[in-house]
Design a protein around this motif. Structure first.
Motif, PDB file in Angstrom:
ATOM      1  N   HIS A  89      15.837 -14.214 -15.807  1.00  0.00           N
ATOM      2  CA  HIS A  89      15.282 -13.095 -15.040  1.00  0.00           C
ATOM      3  C   HIS A  89      15.872 -11.754 -15.466  1.00  0.00           C
ATOM      4  CE1 HIS A  89      19.072 -14.016 -13.035  1.00  0.00           C
ATOM      5  NE2 HIS A  89      19.072 -12.755 -12.643  1.00  0.00           N
ATOM      6  N   SER A  90      17.067 -11.778 -16.061  1.00  0.00           N
ATOM      7  CA  SER A  90      17.745 -10.543 -16.475  1.00  0.00           C
ATOM      8  C   SER A  90      17.973 -10.518 -17.977  1.00  0.00           C
ATOM      9  CB  SER A  90      19.091 -10.417 -15.753  1.00  0.00           C
ATOM     10  OG  SER A  90      19.963 -11.485 -16.125  1.00  0.00           O
ATOM     11  N   TYR A  91      17.251 -11.379 -18.708  1.00  0.00           N
ATOM     12  CA  TYR A  91      17.469 -11.527 -20.147  1.00  0.00           C
ATOM     13  C   TYR A  91      18.942 -11.822 -20.429  1.00  0.00           C
ATOM     14  CZ  TYR A  91      12.809  -9.451 -20.430  1.00  0.00           C
ATOM     15  OH  TYR A  91      11.473  -9.182 -20.270  1.00  0.00           O
ATOM     16  N   TRP A  92      19.543 -12.622 -19.547  1.00  0.00           N
ATOM     17  CA  TRP A  92      20.917 -13.104 -19.685  1.00  0.00           C
ATOM     18  C   TRP A  92      21.934 -11.967 -19.732  1.00  0.00           C
ATOM     19  CZ3 TRP A  92      21.978 -18.041 -18.631  1.00  0.00           C
ATOM     20  CH2 TRP A  92      20.893 -18.924 -18.624  1.00  0.00           C
ATOM     21  N   SER A  93      21.705 -10.971 -18.884  1.00  0.00           N
ATOM     22  CA  SER A  93      22.696  -9.929 -18.630  1.00  0.00           C
ATOM     23  C   SER A  93      23.213 -10.102 -17.202  1.00  0.00           C
ATOM     24  CB  SER A  93      22.081  -8.533 -18.793  1.00  0.00           C
ATOM     25  OG  SER A  93      21.670  -8.320 -20.126  1.00  0.00           O
ATOM     26  N   PHE A  94      24.479  -9.767 -16.985  1.00  0.00           N
ATOM     27  CA  PHE A  94      25.083  -9.940 -15.669  1.00  0.00           C
ATOM     28  C   PHE A  94      24.445  -9.015 -14.636  1.00  0.00           C
ATOM     29  CE2 PHE A  94      28.758 -11.255 -18.374  1.00  0.00           C
ATOM     30  CZ  PHE A  94      28.886 -12.552 -17.899  1.00  0.00           C
ATOM     31  N   GLU A  95      24.194  -9.563 -13.443  1.00  0.00           N
ATOM     32  CA  GLU A  95      23.754  -8.778 -12.295  1.00  0.00           C
ATOM     33  C   GLU A  95      24.634  -9.136 -11.104  1.00  0.00           C
ATOM     34  OE1 GLU A  95      19.012  -7.961 -13.060  1.00  0.00           O
ATOM     35  OE2 GLU A  95      19.585  -9.595 -11.722  1.00  0.00           O
ATOM     36  N   ASP A  96      25.100  -8.110 -10.393  1.00  0.00           N
ATOM     37  CA  ASP A  96      26.014  -8.338  -9.279  1.00  0.00           C
ATOM     38  C   ASP A  96      25.320  -9.038  -8.117  1.00  0.00           C
ATOM     39  OD1 ASP A  96      28.225  -7.205 -10.511  1.00  0.00           O
ATOM     40  OD2 ASP A  96      27.743  -5.187  -9.798  1.00  0.00           O
ATOM     41  N   MET A  97      26.092  -9.880  -7.426  1.00  0.00           N
ATOM     42  CA  MET A  97      25.663 -10.486  -6.177  1.00  0.00           C
ATOM     43  C   MET A  97      26.383  -9.767  -5.040  1.00  0.00           C
ATOM     44  SD  MET A  97      25.686 -14.541  -7.235  1.00  0.00           S
ATOM     45  CE  MET A  97      24.483 -15.034  -5.969  1.00  0.00           C
ATOM     46  N   SER A  98      25.752  -9.699  -3.884  1.00  0.00           N
ATOM     47  CA  SER A  98      26.322  -8.995  -2.736  1.00  0.00           C
ATOM     48  C   SER A  98      27.089  -9.974  -1.854  1.00  0.00           C
ATOM     49  CB  SER A  98      25.215  -8.329  -1.913  1.00  0.00           C
ATOM     50  OG  SER A  98      24.507  -7.390  -2.696  1.00  0.00           O
ATOM     51  N   ALA A  99      28.314  -9.593  -1.503  1.00  0.00           N
ATOM     52  CA  ALA A  99      29.115 -10.413  -0.593  1.00  0.00           C
ATOM     53  C   ALA A  99      28.593 -10.260   0.829  1.00  0.00           C
ATOM     54  CB  ALA A  99      30.578  -9.995  -0.666  1.00  0.00           C
ATOM     55  N   ASP A 100      28.478 -11.382   1.538  1.00  0.00           N
ATOM     56  CA  ASP A 100      28.039 -11.333   2.928  1.00  0.00           C
ATOM     57  C   ASP A 100      29.139 -10.700   3.785  1.00  0.00           C
ATOM     58  OD1 ASP A 100      27.864 -12.701   5.794  1.00  0.00           O
ATOM     59  OD2 ASP A 100      25.864 -12.767   4.895  1.00  0.00           O
ATOM     60  N   PRO A 101      28.804  -9.733   4.634  1.00  0.00           N
ATOM     61  CA  PRO A 101      29.841  -9.047   5.417  1.00  0.00           C
ATOM     62  C   PRO A 101      30.433  -9.894   6.534  1.00  0.00           C
ATOM     63  CG  PRO A 101      27.665  -8.246   6.030  1.00  0.00           C
ATOM     64  CD  PRO A 101      27.468  -9.152   4.847  1.00  0.00           C
TER      65      PRO A 101
END
Length: 229
Positions: free
Chosen positions: A6-18
């Motif tokens: 989905h990102s052409y194998w580049s890192f994308e950040d995930m959001s931490a649950d508060p």
């Protein structure tokens, strides 16, 4: 971070649950009907999380964090343009390290490949430099196609493939090893992480022997379609 087709194998950040420690979320858009992904910590290739079973579903045990997960991906199957929510949970207590990955459909959509391609840069990498030095391809502003010049080395041939944004996990490559421009039925694949050992070759065919000598220049063209990747 989540990384995959989905990102052409580049890192994308995930959001931490508060409210829940160890829970991370991301929403991705499918660019392929079968989309592979993994999860990493701190953008470190030695801290990957992946299914212990290849092509794993959400029920697969989670391996890592380590650098042993190449080719072991979770797979989401859907329609191109669909959005999915991914959740990664990790709970460490004493000697226990529990990890899980789940996903669910979020909404339908249309993938704008033309817009995505505007930030893309392509780099040729080949045998003349021992696959160590990348050569950026020039974009033609009118057509959107890319091209670069290749100089044949002392071996009288050149093996090469093309990397999106200098990323080995986003290689453009043939579907067979040692493909030539005249191979019947060979197809272009990628950008994806399946390019290991899959190269085009200039000078492979007998009819090339008189033309392909050290110092000969060839132009390599990458033509982009309307669903540009």
């Amino acid at each position: 971070q989540v990384i995959g087709d989905h990102s052409y194998w580049s890192f994308e950040d995930m959001s931490a649950d508060p409210t829940e420690s160890g829970l991370y979320r991301a929403t991705i858009q499918l660019l392929k009907e079968t989309s592979n992904f993994q999860i990493f910590r701190d953008r470190d290739w030695e801290q990957g999380m992946y299914p212990k079973a290849a092509e794993g579903g959400a029920e697969a045990a989670v391996g890592g964090p380590d650098g042993l997960g190449h080719g072991r991906n979770w797979q989401i199957t859907g329609k191109v343009g669909d959005h999915y929510n991914i959740e990664f949970r990790r709970r460490s207590t004493g000697n226990l390290d529990e990890k899980s990955v789940t996903w669910e459909f979020h909404k339908s959509g249309e993938a704008d490949f033309v817009e995505l391609s505007k930030s893309h840069r392509y780099f040729l990498i080949g045998s003349s430099t021992g696959f160590e030095t990348e050569q950026e391809m020039e974009r033609d502003l009118e057509s959107g196609h890319f091209s670069t010049r290749v100089v044949i080395g002392q071996s009288n041939k050149e093996e090469f493939q093309i990397l999106l944004n200098s990323n080995w996990l986003a290689a453009v490559h043939p579907n067979i090893c040692d493909a030539t421009m005249n191979d019947d039925g060979h197809t272009l694949q990628g950008p994806d992480d399946a390019g290991d050992g899959m190269y085009w070759v200039i000078g492979q065919e007998a009819k090339d022997q008189d033309q392909v000598v050290p110092g000969t220049h060839f132009m390599v063209h990458l033509e982009m379609g309307t669903r540009s990747r």
